[in-house]
Design a protein around this motif. Structure first.
Motif, mmCIF file in Angstrom:
data_model
loop_
_atom_site.group_PDB
_atom_site.id
_atom_site.type_symbol
_atom_site.label_atom_id
_atom_site.label_comp_id
_atom_site.label_asym_id
_atom_site.label_seq_id
_atom_site.Cartn_x
_atom_site.Cartn_y
_atom_site.Cartn_z
ATOM 1 N N ARG A 127 -51.289 31.035 -0.638
ATOM 2 C CA ARG A 127 -51.434 30.449 -1.963
ATOM 3 C C ARG A 127 -50.828 31.394 -2.990
ATOM 4 N NH1 ARG A 127 -54.537 26.606 -4.193
ATOM 5 N NH2 ARG A 127 -55.758 26.396 -2.272
ATOM 6 N N PHE A 128 -49.766 30.934 -3.644
ATOM 7 C CA PHE A 128 -49.142 31.701 -4.718
ATOM 8 C C PHE A 128 -49.873 31.421 -6.021
ATOM 9 C CE2 PHE A 128 -45.743 31.451 -1.619
ATOM 10 C CZ PHE A 128 -45.188 32.717 -1.668
ATOM 11 N N ASN A 129 -50.106 32.474 -6.795
ATOM 12 C CA ASN A 129 -50.750 32.366 -8.101
ATOM 13 C C ASN A 129 -49.727 32.770 -9.164
ATOM 14 O OD1 ASN A 129 -53.400 31.796 -6.938
ATOM 15 N ND2 ASN A 129 -53.321 33.939 -6.250
ATOM 16 N N LEU A 130 -49.124 31.783 -9.791
ATOM 17 C CA LEU A 130 -48.001 32.012 -10.685
ATOM 18 C C LEU A 130 -48.321 31.496 -12.084
ATOM 19 C CD1 LEU A 130 -45.262 30.829 -8.179
ATOM 20 C CD2 LEU A 130 -45.926 33.193 -8.678
ATOM 21 N N LYS A 131 -47.408 31.765 -13.008
ATOM 22 C CA LYS A 131 -47.552 31.275 -14.378
ATOM 23 C C LYS A 131 -46.224 30.683 -14.840
ATOM 24 C CE LYS A 131 -51.178 34.511 -15.781
ATOM 25 N NZ LYS A 131 -51.560 35.614 -16.715
ATOM 26 N N ARG A 132 -46.333 29.590 -15.598
ATOM 27 C CA ARG A 132 -45.145 28.990 -16.188
ATOM 28 C C ARG A 132 -44.713 29.807 -17.405
ATOM 29 N NH1 ARG A 132 -44.713 23.821 -13.961
ATOM 30 N NH2 ARG A 132 -46.661 22.750 -13.427
ATOM 31 N N GLY A 133 -43.444 29.674 -17.777
ATOM 32 C CA GLY A 133 -42.980 30.272 -19.016
ATOM 33 C C GLY A 133 -43.509 29.497 -20.206
ATOM 34 N N PRO A 134 -43.359 30.012 -21.432
ATOM 35 C CA PRO A 134 -43.849 29.311 -22.625
ATOM 36 C C PRO A 134 -43.167 27.956 -22.785
ATOM 37 C CG PRO A 134 -43.264 31.592 -23.123
ATOM 38 C CD PRO A 134 -42.732 31.309 -21.763
ATOM 39 N N PHE A 135 -43.938 26.933 -23.126
ATOM 40 C CA PHE A 135 -43.364 25.588 -23.285
ATOM 41 C C PHE A 135 -44.259 24.736 -24.169
ATOM 42 C CE2 PHE A 135 -46.442 25.116 -19.925
ATOM 43 C CZ PHE A 135 -46.945 23.823 -20.053
ATOM 44 N N VAL A 136 -43.670 23.726 -24.761
ATOM 45 C CA VAL A 136 -44.399 22.687 -25.488
ATOM 46 C C VAL A 136 -44.432 21.454 -24.581
ATOM 47 C CG1 VAL A 136 -44.442 21.168 -27.501
ATOM 48 C CG2 VAL A 136 -43.727 23.565 -27.747
ATOM 49 N N PRO A 137 -45.603 20.984 -24.159
ATOM 50 C CA PRO A 137 -45.651 19.870 -23.214
ATOM 51 C C PRO A 137 -44.844 18.652 -23.655
ATOM 52 C CG PRO A 137 -47.823 20.856 -23.424
ATOM 53 C CD PRO A 137 -46.958 21.516 -24.452
ATOM 54 N N LEU A 138 -44.936 18.279 -24.925
ATOM 55 C CA LEU A 138 -44.223 17.090 -25.376
ATOM 56 C C LEU A 138 -42.711 17.316 -25.389
ATOM 57 C CD1 LEU A 138 -44.993 14.264 -26.065
ATOM 58 C CD2 LEU A 138 -45.206 14.910 -28.455
ATOM 59 N N ALA A 139 -42.285 18.570 -25.563
ATOM 60 C CA ALA A 139 -40.856 18.879 -25.476
ATOM 61 C C ALA A 139 -40.356 18.707 -24.041
ATOM 62 C CB ALA A 139 -40.591 20.295 -25.966
ATOM 63 N N VAL A 140 -41.186 19.063 -23.069
ATOM 64 C CA VAL A 140 -40.825 18.836 -21.660
ATOM 65 C C VAL A 140 -40.650 17.343 -21.407
ATOM 66 C CG1 VAL A 140 -41.590 19.070 -19.273
ATOM 67 C CG2 VAL A 140 -41.968 20.942 -20.891
ATOM 68 N N ARG A 141 -41.574 16.537 -21.934
ATOM 69 C CA ARG A 141 -41.442 15.085 -21.797
ATOM 70 C C ARG A 141 -40.133 14.596 -22.430
ATOM 71 N NH1 ARG A 141 -44.726 10.103 -21.873
ATOM 72 N NH2 ARG A 141 -46.615 11.330 -21.535
ATOM 73 N N LYS A 142 -39.839 15.094 -23.630
ATOM 74 C CA LYS A 142 -38.612 14.677 -24.297
ATOM 75 C C LYS A 142 -37.374 15.019 -23.464
ATOM 76 C CE LYS A 142 -39.911 14.770 -29.202
ATOM 77 N NZ LYS A 142 -39.557 15.339 -30.519
ATOM 78 N N ALA A 143 -37.385 16.189 -22.825
ATOM 79 C CA ALA A 143 -36.244 16.583 -21.998
ATOM 80 C C ALA A 143 -36.073 15.640 -20.815
ATOM 81 C CB ALA A 143 -36.415 18.021 -21.519
ATOM 82 N N LEU A 144 -37.182 15.198 -20.224
ATOM 83 C CA LEU A 144 -37.101 14.236 -19.123
ATOM 84 C C LEU A 144 -36.628 12.877 -19.626
ATOM 85 C CD1 LEU A 144 -40.395 15.215 -17.250
ATOM 86 C CD2 LEU A 144 -38.054 15.668 -16.490
ATOM 87 N N VAL A 145 -37.129 12.457 -20.792
ATOM 88 C CA VAL A 145 -36.661 11.198 -21.385
ATOM 89 C C VAL A 145 -35.174 11.282 -21.686
ATOM 90 C CG1 VAL A 145 -36.820 9.725 -23.447
ATOM 91 C CG2 VAL A 145 -38.898 10.511 -22.311
ATOM 92 N N LYS A 146 -34.723 12.434 -22.168
ATOM 93 C CA LYS A 146 -33.303 12.603 -22.481
ATOM 94 C C LYS A 146 -32.426 12.397 -21.254
ATOM 95 C CE LYS A 146 -29.483 15.313 -23.387
ATOM 96 N NZ LYS A 146 -28.642 16.198 -22.547
ATOM 97 N N ILE A 147 -32.887 12.823 -20.084
ATOM 98 C CA ILE A 147 -32.133 12.566 -18.847
ATOM 99 C C ILE A 147 -31.975 11.061 -18.644
ATOM 100 C CG2 ILE A 147 -32.156 12.780 -16.330
ATOM 101 C CD1 ILE A 147 -33.716 15.412 -16.724
ATOM 102 N N GLY A 148 -33.082 10.312 -18.791
ATOM 103 C CA GLY A 148 -33.012 8.869 -18.621
ATOM 104 C C GLY A 148 -32.095 8.212 -19.637
#
Length: 308
Positions: free
Chosen positions: A148-169
């Motif tokens: 089991r790896f115990n890691l951390k994500r880099g700094p992010f805004v959740p809604l910005a991540v959603r926008k980036a995925l929407v932008k792909i579509g």
């Protein structure tokens, strides 16, 4: 009815595939043609804006080397790269390493100098973990042969991540559909994130356990059939290595009204038919506050990768 068979029947009845791609290493696909070039995201044309940079239809960090777009100007390319796509890169970094996804400079390396550990993929096939203390980055379950790896994500805004995925579509949409998403296009460029008209359903993630090719990407855009009112108008289905994301592409004028009954539908069955041990979850990508050091736990077996 079996849940997977039900999901297949549901999407076959209610949605049409507008476009679909399987992106493999060495294959080049360029979206868009004709002159003068016009930017889909700011509506400006050459020569007012330039189109010299490589605009990746799916961010290169996610492993896309060969699918490019001719309708994203250099200014928009730089804007998205320094804003929402940066959030997506920080958010997805740990899993991109564990799933051996080749980004711009190969599989990214994870490291923490303070705690003395490093996870890298030198030859593209095996992960190498260097550490001073085992418990600083992973735990071993010898009875079940799991790590089991115990890691951390880099700094992010959740809604910005959603926008980036929407932008792909939005990038993958056929040109005839673009007018139906004018509000969504303005939204992904807006630095102010909250907008309830655009956040109607969670982003759904399906994780398939076992070894997968980190260089394989598939993408599809689905549009609601004419007889299927009451459902979201369009979705992006994006599969990268073990992960599949189902992202609603917001079109307020064509989606059900805000006061309509809650939209209920099964997860798109991408990959589920081949592996019924897949794990499906709704992701919390609706908040506009910056998140720092979000924990991410990933479990792998000794002989086969099983990230969770």
């Amino acid at each position: 009815m079996d849940p997977i068979e039900y999901a297949k029947a549901f999407y076959l009845q209610h949605y049409t595939v507008l476009n679909m791609w399987n992106i493999t290493p060495g294959v080049r696909v360029v979206l868009g043609s004709g002159d003068p070039q016009a930017c889909r995201f700011c509506q400006r044309q050459a020569p007012e804006v330039t189109f010299r940079l490589k605009a990746h239809a799916i961010p290169e960090a996610l492993g896309n080397k060969g699918m490019l777009s001719r309708y994203e100007c250099d200014e928009c390319n730089k804007h998205f790269g320094s804003t929402i796509e940066n959030d997506l890169g920080n958010w997805s970094l740990p899993m991109r390493t564990l799933l051996r996804i080749y980004g711009k400079n190969g599989v990214p390396t994870l490291k923490n100098k303070r705690d003395g550990w490093r996870i890298e993929c030198d030859d593209g096939t095996e992960l190498r973990v260097s550490h001073n203390r085992i418990d600083s980055v992973f735990e071993v379950d010898e009875a079940q042969k799991l790590i089991r790896f115990n890691l951390k994500r880099g700094p992010f805004v959740p809604l910005a991540v959603r926008k980036a995925l929407v932008k792909i579509g939005l990038t993958l949409l056929p040109e005839v559909e673009v007018p139906n998403f004018a509000e969504a296009i303005r939204w992904i460029r807006d630095p102010e994130h909250p907008n309830e008209r655009m956040v109607r359903m969670p982003v759904l993630r399906t994780l398939r356990p076992g070894p997968m090719n980190g260089q394989m990407i598939s993408a599809a855009v689905l549009r609601r059939s004419e007889h299927s009112g009451g459902l979201p108008y369009a979705f992006l289905i994006l599969s990268i290595a073990n992960e599949t994301y189902q992202v609603m592409l917001p079109s307020p004028q064509l989606d059900p009204p805000l006061d309509a009954a809650p939209m209920q539908m099964p997860v798109f069955p991408a990959g589920l038919g081949q592996n019924r041990d897949s794990i499906c979850a709704a992701l919390n990508l609706s908040e506009s506050e910056r998140v720092v050091d979000e924990a991410l736990s990933a479990v792998m077996s000794y002989g086969a990768r099983i990230p969770r």
